[in-house]
Scaffold this motif. Structure first.
Motif, mmCIF file in Angstrom:
data_model
loop_
_atom_site.group_PDB
_atom_site.id
_atom_site.type_symbol
_atom_site.label_atom_id
_atom_site.label_comp_id
_atom_site.label_asym_id
_atom_site.label_seq_id
_atom_site.Cartn_x
_atom_site.Cartn_y
_atom_site.Cartn_z
ATOM 1 N N PRO A 1 0.360 -1.098 -0.398
ATOM 2 C CA PRO A 1 0.212 0.189 -0.069
ATOM 3 C C PRO A 1 0.665 1.225 -0.044
ATOM 4 O O PRO A 1 0.620 2.275 -0.086
ATOM 5 N N THR A 2 2.052 1.049 0.620
ATOM 6 C CA THR A 2 2.893 2.129 0.588
ATOM 7 C C THR A 2 3.858 2.822 -0.827
ATOM 8 O O THR A 2 4.193 3.616 -1.029
ATOM 9 N N ALA A 3 3.255 2.339 -1.935
ATOM 10 C CA ALA A 3 3.613 1.759 -3.069
ATOM 11 C C ALA A 3 3.107 2.619 -3.859
ATOM 12 O O ALA A 3 1.542 2.845 -4.471
ATOM 13 N N SER A 4 3.249 3.929 -4.600
ATOM 14 C CA SER A 4 2.784 5.066 -4.805
ATOM 15 C C SER A 4 2.895 4.305 -7.506
ATOM 16 O O SER A 4 3.356 3.314 -7.271
ATOM 17 N N PRO A 5 1.205 4.461 -7.886
ATOM 18 C CA PRO A 5 1.223 4.485 -9.086
ATOM 19 C C PRO A 5 2.387 4.570 -9.923
ATOM 20 O O PRO A 5 2.512 3.448 -10.534
ATOM 21 N N GLU A 6 2.586 5.526 -10.167
ATOM 22 C CA GLU A 6 3.925 6.107 -10.862
ATOM 23 C C GLU A 6 5.242 5.309 -10.694
ATOM 24 O O GLU A 6 6.513 5.467 -11.504
ATOM 25 N N LEU A 7 5.127 5.097 -9.291
ATOM 26 C CA LEU A 7 6.778 3.696 -9.119
ATOM 27 C C LEU A 7 6.328 2.451 -9.364
ATOM 28 O O LEU A 7 7.525 1.751 -8.755
ATOM 29 N N GLY A 8 5.394 1.755 -10.440
ATOM 30 C CA GLY A 8 6.034 1.053 -10.559
ATOM 31 C C GLY A 8 7.372 0.322 -11.521
ATOM 32 O O GLY A 8 7.923 1.413 -12.057
ATOM 33 N N SER A 9 7.009 -0.796 -12.362
ATOM 34 C CA SER A 9 7.777 -0.856 -13.392
ATOM 35 C C SER A 9 7.663 -0.369 -14.137
ATOM 36 O O SER A 9 7.022 -0.409 -14.401
ATOM 37 N N VAL B 1 7.674 -2.761 5.418
ATOM 38 C CA VAL B 1 8.194 -2.811 3.768
ATOM 39 C C VAL B 1 8.703 -1.335 3.559
ATOM 40 O O VAL B 1 8.240 -0.212 3.891
ATOM 41 N N PRO B 2 9.918 -2.176 2.480
ATOM 42 C CA PRO B 2 10.715 -0.569 2.442
ATOM 43 C C PRO B 2 9.698 0.598 0.830
ATOM 44 O O PRO B 2 9.150 0.371 0.367
ATOM 45 N N PRO B 3 10.575 1.623 1.644
ATOM 46 C CA PRO B 3 9.901 2.599 0.682
ATOM 47 C C PRO B 3 9.897 2.117 -0.694
ATOM 48 O O PRO B 3 11.621 2.507 -0.700
ATOM 49 N N ALA B 4 9.084 2.735 -1.600
ATOM 50 C CA ALA B 4 9.534 2.046 -3.210
ATOM 51 C C ALA B 4 10.400 3.147 -4.046
ATOM 52 O O ALA B 4 10.858 3.742 -4.232
ATOM 53 N N ALA B 5 9.722 4.749 -3.418
ATOM 54 C CA ALA B 5 10.838 5.885 -3.726
ATOM 55 C C ALA B 5 11.512 6.433 -3.333
ATOM 56 O O ALA B 5 13.211 6.312 -4.415
ATOM 57 N N GLU B 6 12.140 6.220 -2.104
ATOM 58 C CA GLU B 6 13.790 5.887 -2.082
ATOM 59 C C GLU B 6 14.403 4.520 -1.890
ATOM 60 O O GLU B 6 15.215 4.861 -2.934
ATOM 61 N N THR B 7 13.915 3.415 -2.651
ATOM 62 C CA THR B 7 14.723 2.832 -2.984
ATOM 63 C C THR B 7 14.981 2.626 -4.095
ATOM 64 O O THR B 7 16.226 3.023 -4.985
#
Length: 290
Positions: A205-213, A267-273
């Motif tokens: 749920p922490t992953a923003s839609p624009e941060l996917g593959s 859950v590791p944050p998508a944006a930072e990683t």
């Protein structure tokens, strides 16, 4: 005696002169303008010149390709480590290679109270063994496209419009993309937006839609980012692995950065990683352009 010798000379000398003339004529016929001569070979069917070799003839040392400041930001060392242990951590471990001019790699790992962090960088120089058929760059692009396809991302080429009512939604990760018609490339518009709406590609749920593959713009000749979350366990947290692959001329570069929190439920944050992995990939792309 003298009377008999004179006719003999008159009888054979003209024959010798004729033989000499025939030999000279044959030599002239097989010269530059004769049949089967060098002139015919030059005037015959011409073959296309082979493509020039790729831009890169060698590869940098991957363990030294990442600057120390960036390594410390991605792999923070705990205060308990000695100076020698820190040096060993940031020196990295080179992957075995049978040809350092074709494929090399390096790995780093760090353990902190908060997480386990893994980083790897690999360089692959692609060579075409038949440059009359394909250049080194063409071969490298074929390798890149195969990896792009394995990541279920859109083919970077001409697009075809889907038929009305046809579902084009795909997911990354476990979801397989919809198969296009034989010989037709996939349409990039729909698959690019699909990871945002696909539950399988964004389980966190922490992953923003624009941060996917997704396909990345402005990274080398072409590149993409793949973001995956590992399965959560009762005692283990989900690990987030960000993999960036890009091509620069005839070299394929892969950056893989994995973060696994120490405690479950995190859950590791998508944006930072993703940001850390992408900054490293951009620095490597600039290094190849130097």
């Amino acid at each position: 005696m003298d009377v008999e010798r004179t006719p003999v000379r008159r009888r054979f000398l003209p024959g010798i002169a004729m033989l000499t003339a025939l030999v000279a004529g044959a030599t002239a016929c097989t010269g530059s303008g004769g049949i089967g001569g060098a002139g015919d070979q030059k005037n015959g069917g011409s073959t296309a010149a082979p493509a020039q070799p790729g831009k890169y003839r060698s590869l940098p040392q991957p363990c030294k390709a990442v600057d120390g400041k960036r390594l410390r930001a991605m792999l923070p060392a705990t205060d308990s480590l000695t100076t020698e242990q820190r040096e060993q951590l940031y020196a990295g471990t080179a992957e075995p290679s049978y040809d350092a001019d074709r494929h090399v790699g390096c790995r780093w790992n760090a353990q902190t109270p908060e997480a386990t962090l893994l980083l790897s960088v690999t360089f692959e120089r692609v060579v075409s063994y038949d440059r009359a058929a394909a250049s080194d760059d063409d071969k490298a692009r074929q390798v890149y496209v195969r990896r792009l396809t394995d990541a279920h991302l859109p083919f970077p080429g001409p697009t075809t419009s889907p038929s009305p009512g046809t579902s084009t939604g795909t997911g990354t990760g476990t979801g397989a993309p919809a198969s296009p018609a034989p010989g037709a490339p996939e349409s990039p518009q729909a698959p690019q937006s699909a990871p945002a709406s696909s539950p399988s590609s964004s389980p966190s749920p922490t992953a923003s839609p624009e941060l996917g593959s997704r396909v990345l713009e402005g990274l080398g000749s072409e590149g993409f980012l793949e973001d995956k979350l590992g399965a959560a366990g009762a005692t283990a947290a989900q690990a987030r692995t960000v993999r960036i692959v890009f091509r620069t001329s005839n070299v394929i570069v892969t950056v893989e950065y994995s973060v696994q929190p120490s405690g479950p439920g995190k859950v590791p944050p998508a944006a930072e990683t993703q940001d850390k992995a992408r900054q490293l990939a951009e620095a490597l792309a600039e290094r190849f352009n130097e």
